[in-house]
Write a protein that holds these residues in place. Sequence first.
Motif, PDB file in Angstrom:
ATOM      1  N   VAL A 193       5.036   3.063   3.401  1.00 28.40           N
ATOM      2  CA  VAL A 193       6.397   2.728   2.967  1.00 28.40           C
ATOM      3  C   VAL A 193       6.471   2.687   1.450  1.00 28.40           C
ATOM      4  O   VAL A 193       7.393   3.242   0.840  1.00 28.40           O
ATOM      5  N   ALA A 194       5.503   2.022   0.817  1.00 35.00           N
ATOM      6  CA  ALA A 194       5.508   1.910  -0.648  1.00 35.00           C
ATOM      7  C   ALA A 194       5.417   3.277  -1.309  1.00 35.00           C
ATOM      8  O   ALA A 194       6.154   3.562  -2.278  1.00 35.00           O
ATOM      9  N   LEU A 195       4.557   4.149  -0.785  1.00 30.83           N
ATOM     10  CA  LEU A 195       4.422   5.493  -1.349  1.00 30.83           C
ATOM     11  C   LEU A 195       5.691   6.313  -1.132  1.00 30.83           C
ATOM     12  O   LEU A 195       6.102   7.080  -2.012  1.00 30.83           O
ATOM     13  N   THR A 196       6.301   6.157   0.038  1.00 29.80           N
ATOM     14  CA  THR A 196       7.529   6.906   0.326  1.00 29.80           C
ATOM     15  C   THR A 196       8.673   6.443  -0.560  1.00 29.80           C
ATOM     16  O   THR A 196       9.473   7.259  -1.034  1.00 29.80           O
ATOM     17  N   VAL A 197       8.770   5.135  -0.799  1.00 30.57           N
ATOM     18  CA  VAL A 197       9.809   4.613  -1.695  1.00 30.57           C
ATOM     19  C   VAL A 197       9.620   5.169  -3.103  1.00 30.57           C
ATOM     20  O   VAL A 197      10.581   5.616  -3.752  1.00 30.57           O
ATOM     21  N   ALA A 198       8.381   5.138  -3.597  1.00 31.26           N
ATOM     22  CA  ALA A 198       8.110   5.669  -4.928  1.00 31.26           C
ATOM     23  C   ALA A 198       8.435   7.156  -5.004  1.00 31.26           C
ATOM     24  O   ALA A 198       9.037   7.628  -5.983  1.00 31.26           O
ATOM     25  N   ASP A 199       8.068   7.890  -3.967  1.00 28.01           N
ATOM     26  CA  ASP A 199       8.353   9.329  -3.926  1.00 28.01           C
ATOM     27  C   ASP A 199       9.862   9.580  -3.913  1.00 28.01           C
ATOM     28  O   ASP A 199      10.361  10.451  -4.637  1.00 28.01           O
ATOM     29  N   PHE A 200      10.583   8.799  -3.114  1.00 21.96           N
ATOM     30  CA  PHE A 200      12.033   8.986  -3.022  1.00 21.96           C
ATOM     31  C   PHE A 200      12.714   8.680  -4.356  1.00 21.96           C
ATOM     32  O   PHE A 200      13.565   9.442  -4.820  1.00 21.96           O
ATOM     33  N   ASN A 201      12.348   7.576  -4.969  1.00 17.49           N
ATOM     34  CA  ASN A 201      12.971   7.212  -6.245  1.00 17.49           C
ATOM     35  C   ASN A 201      12.683   8.243  -7.334  1.00 17.49           C
ATOM     36  O   ASN A 201      13.539   8.525  -8.179  1.00 17.49           O
ATOM     37  N   GLU A 202      11.476   8.822  -7.327  1.00 17.59           N
ATOM     38  CA  GLU A 202      11.144   9.844  -8.314  1.00 17.59           C
ATOM     39  C   GLU A 202      11.901  11.143  -8.055  1.00 17.59           C
ATOM     40  O   GLU A 202      12.280  11.848  -8.995  1.00 17.59           O
ATOM     41  N   ARG A 203      12.123  11.439  -6.793  1.00 16.76           N
ATOM     42  CA  ARG A 203      12.790  12.705  -6.461  1.00 16.76           C
ATOM     43  C   ARG A 203      14.249  12.719  -6.886  1.00 16.76           C
ATOM     44  O   ARG A 203      14.845  13.786  -7.032  1.00 16.76           O
ATOM     45  N   GLN A 204      14.846  11.559  -7.072  1.00 18.33           N
ATOM     46  CA  GLN A 204      16.223  11.530  -7.566  1.00 18.33           C
ATOM     47  C   GLN A 204      16.285  12.105  -8.975  1.00 18.33           C
ATOM     48  O   GLN A 204      17.207  12.856  -9.307  1.00 18.33           O
ATOM     49  N   ALA A 205      15.302  11.774  -9.815  1.00 20.74           N
ATOM     50  CA  ALA A 205      15.247  12.336 -11.163  1.00 20.74           C
ATOM     51  C   ALA A 205      14.979  13.838 -11.113  1.00 20.74           C
ATOM     52  O   ALA A 205      15.531  14.607 -11.914  1.00 20.74           O
ATOM     53  N   ILE A 206      14.147  14.254 -10.151  1.00 23.02           N
ATOM     54  CA  ILE A 206      13.842  15.686 -10.020  1.00 23.02           C
ATOM     55  C   ILE A 206      15.098  16.454  -9.618  1.00 23.02           C
ATOM     56  O   ILE A 206      15.363  17.554 -10.124  1.00 23.02           O
ATOM     57  N   VAL A 207      15.888  15.876  -8.714  1.00 29.57           N
ATOM     58  CA  VAL A 207      17.135  16.531  -8.294  1.00 29.57           C
ATOM     59  C   VAL A 207      18.080  16.685  -9.476  1.00 29.57           C
ATOM     60  O   VAL A 207      18.697  17.729  -9.676  1.00 29.57           O
ATOM     61  N   SER A 259      14.407  20.919  -4.272  1.00 30.17           N
ATOM     62  CA  SER A 259      14.403  19.508  -4.679  1.00 30.17           C
ATOM     63  C   SER A 259      15.314  18.679  -3.788  1.00 30.17           C
ATOM     64  O   SER A 259      14.974  17.546  -3.431  1.00 30.17           O
ATOM     65  N   LEU A 260      16.454  19.253  -3.390  1.00 29.75           N
ATOM     66  CA  LEU A 260      17.346  18.546  -2.474  1.00 29.75           C
ATOM     67  C   LEU A 260      16.711  18.387  -1.096  1.00 29.75           C
ATOM     68  O   LEU A 260      16.826  17.339  -0.467  1.00 29.75           O
ATOM     69  N   GLN A 261      16.044  19.430  -0.648  1.00 32.61           N
ATOM     70  CA  GLN A 261      15.374  19.364   0.653  1.00 32.61           C
ATOM     71  C   GLN A 261      14.302  18.266   0.654  1.00 32.61           C
ATOM     72  O   GLN A 261      14.236  17.449   1.574  1.00 32.61           O
ATOM     73  N   ASN A 262      13.473  18.238  -0.381  1.00 29.62           N
ATOM     74  CA  ASN A 262      12.415  17.223  -0.464  1.00 29.62           C
ATOM     75  C   ASN A 262      12.998  15.820  -0.595  1.00 29.62           C
ATOM     76  O   ASN A 262      12.440  14.847  -0.064  1.00 29.62           O
ATOM     77  N   TYR A 263      14.111  15.727  -1.314  1.00 30.31           N
ATOM     78  CA  TYR A 263      14.779  14.434  -1.490  1.00 30.31           C
ATOM     79  C   TYR A 263      15.209  13.865  -0.151  1.00 30.31           C
ATOM     80  O   TYR A 263      14.920  12.709   0.176  1.00 30.31           O
ATOM     81  N   TRP A 264      15.887  14.684   0.646  1.00 29.84           N
ATOM     82  CA  TRP A 264      16.394  14.182   1.925  1.00 29.84           C
ATOM     83  C   TRP A 264      15.282  14.016   2.957  1.00 29.84           C
ATOM     84  O   TRP A 264      15.345  13.126   3.809  1.00 29.84           O
ATOM     85  N   LEU A 265      14.246  14.843   2.890  1.00 25.93           N
ATOM     86  CA  LEU A 265      13.097  14.644   3.773  1.00 25.93           C
ATOM     87  C   LEU A 265      12.433  13.299   3.485  1.00 25.93           C
ATOM     88  O   LEU A 265      12.058  12.571   4.407  1.00 25.93           O
ATOM     89  N   LEU A 299      11.663   7.664   5.164  1.00 30.61           N
ATOM     90  CA  LEU A 299      11.732   6.226   4.908  1.00 30.61           C
ATOM     91  C   LEU A 299      12.603   5.529   5.945  1.00 30.61           C
ATOM     92  O   LEU A 299      12.289   4.417   6.392  1.00 30.61           O
ATOM     93  N   ARG A 300      13.689   6.162   6.337  1.00 28.44           N
ATOM     94  CA  ARG A 300      14.534   5.603   7.401  1.00 28.44           C
ATOM     95  C   ARG A 300      13.739   5.455   8.700  1.00 28.44           C
ATOM     96  O   ARG A 300      13.872   4.462   9.415  1.00 28.44           O
ATOM     97  N   ARG A 301      12.930   6.446   9.015  1.00 27.66           N
ATOM     98  CA  ARG A 301      12.143   6.389  10.247  1.00 27.66           C
ATOM     99  C   ARG A 301      11.106   5.269  10.189  1.00 27.66           C
ATOM    100  O   ARG A 301      10.831   4.612  11.197  1.00 27.66           O
ATOM    101  N   LEU A 302      10.527   5.045   9.020  1.00 26.45           N
ATOM    102  CA  LEU A 302       9.511   4.004   8.880  1.00 26.45           C
ATOM    103  C   LEU A 302      10.102   2.604   8.987  1.00 26.45           C
ATOM    104  O   LEU A 302       9.437   1.680   9.484  1.00 26.45           O
ATOM    105  N   THR A 303      11.331   2.427   8.535  1.00 23.51           N
ATOM    106  CA  THR A 303      11.930   1.097   8.467  1.00 23.51           C
ATOM    107  C   THR A 303      13.102   0.907   9.426  1.00 23.51           C
ATOM    108  O   THR A 303      13.584  -0.226   9.588  1.00 23.51           O
ATOM    109  N   LEU A 304      13.572   1.990  10.038  1.00 24.71           N
ATOM    110  CA  LEU A 304      14.730   1.948  10.938  1.00 24.71           C
ATOM    111  C   LEU A 304      15.923   1.251  10.267  1.00 24.71           C
ATOM    112  O   LEU A 304      16.552   0.367  10.838  1.00 24.71           O
ATOM    113  N   TYR A 305      16.180   1.690   9.031  1.00 22.73           N
ATOM    114  CA  TYR A 305      17.260   1.085   8.250  1.00 22.73           C
ATOM    115  C   TYR A 305      18.037   2.172   7.519  1.00 22.73           C
ATOM    116  O   TYR A 305      17.445   3.124   6.995  1.00 22.73           O
ATOM    117  N   ASP A 306      19.367   2.025   7.528  1.00 23.34           N
ATOM    118  CA  ASP A 306      20.263   2.961   6.849  1.00 23.34           C
ATOM    119  C   ASP A 306      20.571   2.403   5.465  1.00 23.34           C
ATOM    120  O   ASP A 306      21.366   1.473   5.323  1.00 23.34           O
TER     121      ASP A 306
END
Length: 206
Positions: free
Chosen positions: A115-129, A177-183, A188-195
């Motif tokens: 979860v921690a790695l996925t959160v970090a990856d997601f937050n970084e991908r916003q800058a990449i997008v 970059s958009l594809q990786n962002y949403w993946l 992360l949604r699947r790991l936490t079952l949260y929207d």
Amino acid sequence: MQIDAAKAIALARENNPAYLEKRQITAEARREAERTKVEKNLSVSLDASLGLNQVADNFSDAYRNLLSQDKATITLSIPLKDWGKRKNAYLAARSTVDVAERAEQESARDVELEVALTVADFNERQAIVETSRQALTIAEDTYAQTLQRFIRAQANAYDLSLAQSHWQTARQNQIASLQNYWLSYFHLRRLTLYDYQHNKPISYRQ
């Protein structure tokens, strides 16, 4: 949309199926250990039987107006020596609890790390997008300007081809970059079952 890692980990502890499954296994192992602990100290069994019978020509009549037999039996059993059987059962149950607790801890660490790695990856991908969007805008403007220069014979075919190649590459990079962002987001949604978009747990309704 910035996601807090601590919040995501707390949601995973509450909702993640793997986390909850290990927790359930540990709880069941502890309950079994408590049962064998009680039986280790004292085991008493009481059996009672009462005979009922009836005779009839038809099958259905055989179970009507049942008659009591002349005797009833009550048996009380108190084992005085079991050669360590109950103690061994308790030790085995405690060992199962230890194994279940270790498995739960390892599973929790794995889930929380993912979860921690996925959160970090997601937050970084916003800058990449955002960077890829800016790069695409620049490439589009460059191509449009080069095309106008080419029409006015101020640029050759090589310059136009190069500008077009940069534009296509920038567009492909933005799509990737958009594809990786949403993946990353839906993982992360699947790991936490949260929207996280609507700030509510994911629920399923038929």
